[in-house]
Structures are given as structure tokens and as C-alpha cells.
Design a protein around this motif. Structure first.
Motif, short mmCIF file in Angstrom:
data_model
loop_
_atom_site.label_atom_id
_atom_site.label_comp_id
_atom_site.label_asym_id
_atom_site.label_seq_id
_atom_site.Cartn_x
_atom_site.Cartn_y
_atom_site.Cartn_z
N GLN A 7 -23.23 -15.25 -52.39
CA GLN A 7 -23.75 -14.84 -53.70
C GLN A 7 -22.87 -15.31 -54.87
OE1 GLN A 7 -26.15 -11.23 -54.06
NE2 GLN A 7 -25.01 -10.50 -52.30
N CYS A 8 -22.53 -16.55 -54.85
CA CYS A 8 -21.78 -17.09 -55.99
C CYS A 8 -22.67 -17.23 -57.21
CB CYS A 8 -21.15 -18.43 -55.63
SG CYS A 8 -22.33 -19.79 -55.52
N GLY A 9 -23.97 -17.30 -56.99
CA GLY A 9 -24.93 -17.35 -58.10
C GLY A 9 -25.17 -18.73 -58.66
N GLU A 10 -24.51 -19.75 -58.11
CA GLU A 10 -24.65 -21.08 -58.70
C GLU A 10 -26.08 -21.61 -58.66
OE1 GLU A 10 -21.76 -21.55 -60.75
OE2 GLU A 10 -22.81 -23.45 -60.49
N CYS A 11 -26.79 -21.33 -57.58
CA CYS A 11 -28.15 -21.89 -57.46
C CYS A 11 -29.19 -21.01 -58.17
CB CYS A 11 -28.51 -22.10 -56.00
SG CYS A 11 -28.60 -20.58 -55.03
N TYR B 38 -32.74 -21.90 -49.17
CA TYR B 38 -31.87 -22.81 -49.90
C TYR B 38 -30.39 -22.56 -49.56
CZ TYR B 38 -29.58 -25.33 -53.61
OH TYR B 38 -28.75 -26.19 -54.30
N PRO B 39 -29.57 -23.58 -49.43
CA PRO B 39 -29.89 -25.00 -49.36
C PRO B 39 -30.27 -25.42 -47.94
CG PRO B 39 -27.51 -24.72 -49.31
CD PRO B 39 -28.11 -23.34 -49.40
N SER C 252 -21.17 -21.45 -50.19
CA SER C 252 -20.41 -21.08 -49.00
C SER C 252 -21.01 -21.63 -47.70
CB SER C 252 -20.31 -19.56 -48.91
OG SER C 252 -21.59 -18.98 -48.99
S1 SF4 Z 1 -26.97 -20.27 -51.59
FE1 SF4 Z 1 -24.94 -21.14 -51.96
S2 SF4 Z 1 -24.97 -21.74 -54.14
FE2 SF4 Z 1 -26.65 -20.28 -53.82
S3 SF4 Z 1 -25.79 -18.25 -54.30
FE3 SF4 Z 1 -25.59 -18.57 -52.08
S4 SF4 Z 1 -23.53 -19.38 -51.83
FE4 SF4 Z 1 -24.07 -19.66 -53.99
#
Ligand code: SF4
Ligand code: SF4
Length: 115
Positions: free
Chosen positions: A12-16, A93-94, A104
Motif C-alpha cells: 500500500q505505497c499508494g503509487e499506483c 495490478y501490476p 513491493s
Molecule cells: S500495487 Fe505496488 S505500486 Fe500499487 S499500492 Fe501496491 S505496492 Fe504500491
């Protein structure tokens, strides 16, 4: 095509979750706009960035800066633990490496079935 297997968990880094990403047909789009520079000028007035391309697959990648309404203040997804509320695309995703350093997930060559 190289098949890859995704391993790991979403941290959950939130980047996507910060942009809407769209894939368009590269050669048709460049023909309409005459050049990538002209395309980027046109899209810039609408808040759309061209973030990459895959010439072999004839694809151009756009990103629109519209964060998801389910993205919390700490970048966590509010519906992460609710399979009904979390969209299918967000679960899947991804599906292949996309170059997002913060992600991650890792990928390895898929195991082949042996008979
Ligand atoms: S799928 Fe990957 S980029 Fe997207 S929130 Fe999760 S860790 Fe982050
Ligand atoms: S629903 Fe959750 S995982 Fe999907 S884009 Fe929104 S915040 Fe990200």
C-alpha cells in the motif's frame, strides 16, 4: 512473449493510486497529431502526460493526475481489505513489471509445466 509470475504482497505505497493510466494506439495517435511534441502540447492543456511508449506493441502510455477517492491520507487504500469494494484492476495490478520503484511486488520467470 515472456511470461512472468508475480510474487509478494501490496504494501500500500499508494503509487499506483495517484493517477489514471491509459494506453492508446501509438501510430494512429502520432499520425493524428503529426509528432509526439504536438501530441504532448495538446495533452498538456488537459492535464495529461505522456509517460512512456512500447514501440513493439504499438502503444503509448498516458497518465492523468487524478488520485483515487479511496486513497487515504497515509496513502493506504480504504477498501484494501474489502474484496467486493476493491476494483478488479486494483487486485490484479501490476500484472507485469512496470518500472514503479516503490512497488513491493517482484517478478520472476513463470514456471513451465512439465508433463
Ligand atoms: S500495487 Fe505496488 S505500486 Fe500499487 S499500492 Fe501496491 S505496492 Fe504500491
Ligand atoms: S481502490 Fe484502492 S487500490 Fe484501487 S486505486 Fe483506489 S486506493 Fe488504489
Amino acid at each position: 512473449m515472456n511470461f512472468v509470475e508475480r510474487i509478494g504482497e501490496c504494501d500500500q505505497c499508494g503509487e499506483c493510486c495517484k493517477t489514471v493510466n491509459i494506453t492508446v494506439i501509438r501510430d494512429e495517435t502520432l499520425r493524428q497529431h503529426r509528432s509526439r511534441k504536438e501530441l504532448e502540447l495538446y495533452l498538456s492543456y488537459r492535464g495529461i502526460c505522456v509517460v512512456g511508449e512500447d514501440v513493439e506493441r504499438n502503444q503509448l502510455f498516458y497518465a492523468i493526475n487524478i488520485p483515487c477517492q479511496q486513497l487515504g491520507p497515509e496513502n493506504q487504500c480504504r477498501v484494501h481489505k474489502d474484496p467486493e469494494a476493491k476494483p478488479f484492476l486494483c487486485h490484479s495490478y501490476p500484472m507485469e513489471p512496470d518500472g514503479t520503484e516503490e512497488c513491493s511486488y517482484e517478478f520472476q520467470p513463470a514456471k513451465t509445466l512439465t508433463g
